[in-house]
Design a protein around this motif. Structure first.
Motif, mmCIF file in Angstrom:
data_model
loop_
_atom_site.group_PDB
_atom_site.id
_atom_site.type_symbol
_atom_site.label_atom_id
_atom_site.label_comp_id
_atom_site.label_asym_id
_atom_site.label_seq_id
_atom_site.Cartn_x
_atom_site.Cartn_y
_atom_site.Cartn_z
ATOM 1 N N ARG A 5 -20.797 -28.487 6.564
ATOM 2 C CA ARG A 5 -20.361 -29.635 7.361
ATOM 3 C C ARG A 5 -19.267 -30.354 6.588
ATOM 4 N N ILE A 6 -18.660 -31.318 7.239
ATOM 5 C CA ILE A 6 -17.463 -31.968 6.687
ATOM 6 C C ILE A 6 -17.719 -32.642 5.334
ATOM 7 N N LEU A 7 -18.692 -33.544 5.260
ATOM 8 C CA LEU A 7 -18.890 -34.275 3.998
ATOM 9 C C LEU A 7 -19.378 -33.386 2.861
ATOM 10 N N PRO A 8 -20.311 -32.465 3.100
ATOM 11 C CA PRO A 8 -20.662 -31.543 2.007
ATOM 12 C C PRO A 8 -19.477 -30.699 1.543
ATOM 13 N N PHE A 9 -18.611 -30.300 2.483
ATOM 14 C CA PHE A 9 -17.442 -29.514 2.093
ATOM 15 C C PHE A 9 -16.488 -30.352 1.244
ATOM 16 N N ALA A 10 -16.327 -31.618 1.589
ATOM 17 C CA ALA A 10 -15.491 -32.506 0.778
ATOM 18 C C ALA A 10 -16.020 -32.557 -0.652
ATOM 19 N N ARG A 11 -17.322 -32.661 -0.800
ATOM 20 C CA ARG A 11 -17.928 -32.714 -2.136
ATOM 21 C C ARG A 11 -17.792 -31.387 -2.873
ATOM 22 N N THR A 12 -17.896 -30.282 -2.149
ATOM 23 C CA THR A 12 -17.702 -28.966 -2.765
ATOM 24 C C THR A 12 -16.307 -28.864 -3.370
ATOM 25 N N LEU A 13 -15.303 -29.319 -2.640
ATOM 26 C CA LEU A 13 -13.926 -29.280 -3.149
ATOM 27 C C LEU A 13 -13.788 -30.122 -4.414
ATOM 28 N N LEU A 14 -14.381 -31.312 -4.399
ATOM 29 C CA LEU A 14 -14.292 -32.190 -5.571
ATOM 30 C C LEU A 14 -15.030 -31.589 -6.765
ATOM 31 N N GLN A 15 -16.164 -30.949 -6.525
ATOM 32 C CA GLN A 15 -16.911 -30.310 -7.612
ATOM 33 C C GLN A 15 -16.106 -29.197 -8.262
ATOM 34 N N LYS A 16 -15.273 -28.526 -7.497
ATOM 35 C CA LYS A 16 -14.434 -27.455 -8.046
ATOM 36 C C LYS A 16 -13.305 -28.013 -8.924
ATOM 37 N N ALA A 17 -12.886 -29.231 -8.648
ATOM 38 C CA ALA A 17 -11.727 -29.805 -9.335
ATOM 39 C C ALA A 17 -12.096 -30.685 -10.532
ATOM 40 N N ILE A 18 -13.208 -31.391 -10.441
ATOM 41 C CA ILE A 18 -13.544 -32.423 -11.425
ATOM 42 C C ILE A 18 -14.593 -31.918 -12.406
ATOM 43 N N GLN A 19 -14.300 -32.091 -13.694
ATOM 44 C CA GLN A 19 -15.208 -31.693 -14.773
ATOM 45 C C GLN A 19 -15.627 -32.932 -15.572
#
Length: 190
Positions: A5-19
């Protein structure tokens, strides 16, 4: 459902970028959910800068941050997101690996106070200059109100002009849902 869904996908993208140890920006802190999420991603050695013009948003987010004892890694700014460049300390400039916008109005707040296309586009432009390579800006676009339609159209027009040599731009949207469901624009710096 296998599709995110939209909000989980937004978080997935951020998890890939932010360490851990990174710098992140919540451009529209709202009720603080994304600010807390980003604070968890950056860890104890990272930092989150969260922006909102409404005192209600600031107070709600402050409560969430204090409940989780995350004050040392979050700076709350009662300012427009188009002031990101002037608000970040020089040491944190060009170290941003992720940013999120939830465009529209504060859930449960004054629906007359909405994000505006000019300040949103200015904030995106500033963040693109400050973003580290492979950093990601996620825009969750809520367009089920008249001002949201205007902002959606102007933001879409803007992102279509971005040079593919500089950034990748993704649109993630469910096409067969009713009532103007939100969708995502993700911008990854090359």
């Amino acid at each position: 459902m296998k599709l995110e869904r939209i909000l989980p996908f937004a978080r997935t993208l951020l998890q890939k970028a932010i360490q851990k140890g990174d710098i992140a920006v919540d451009a529209t802190m709202g009720n603080g959910h994304d600010t807390v999420f980003l604070a968890d991603l950056v860890g104890e050695k990272g930092h989150v800068y969260a922006f909102d013009i409404q005192d209600t948003a600031l107070q709600s987010t402050r409560r969430k941050i204090e409940e989780r004892q995350l004050e040392d890694r979050v700076t709350l700014l009662q300012k427009s997101h188009d002031q990101v460049q002037e608000c970040l300390p020089k040491d944190d400039l060009r170290k941003i690996t992720g940013a999120i916008f939830n465009l529209g109005y504060l859930p449960g707040g004054d629906k007359e106070i909405v994000t505006k296309p000019n300040s949103t586009i200015e904030a995106i432009q500033q963040l693109l200059m400050l973003l580290a390579p492979e950093g990601i800006i996620v825009l969750v676009i809520y367009h089920g109100h008249p001002e949201g339609v205007i902002e959606r159209d102007e933001v879409l027009t803007f992102v279509h002009t971005l040079d593919q040599q500089d950034v990748h731009v993704l649109q993630y949207q469910f096409l067969n849902q009713q009532n103007n469901p939100p969708f995502i624009i993700a911008i990854e710096k090359r």
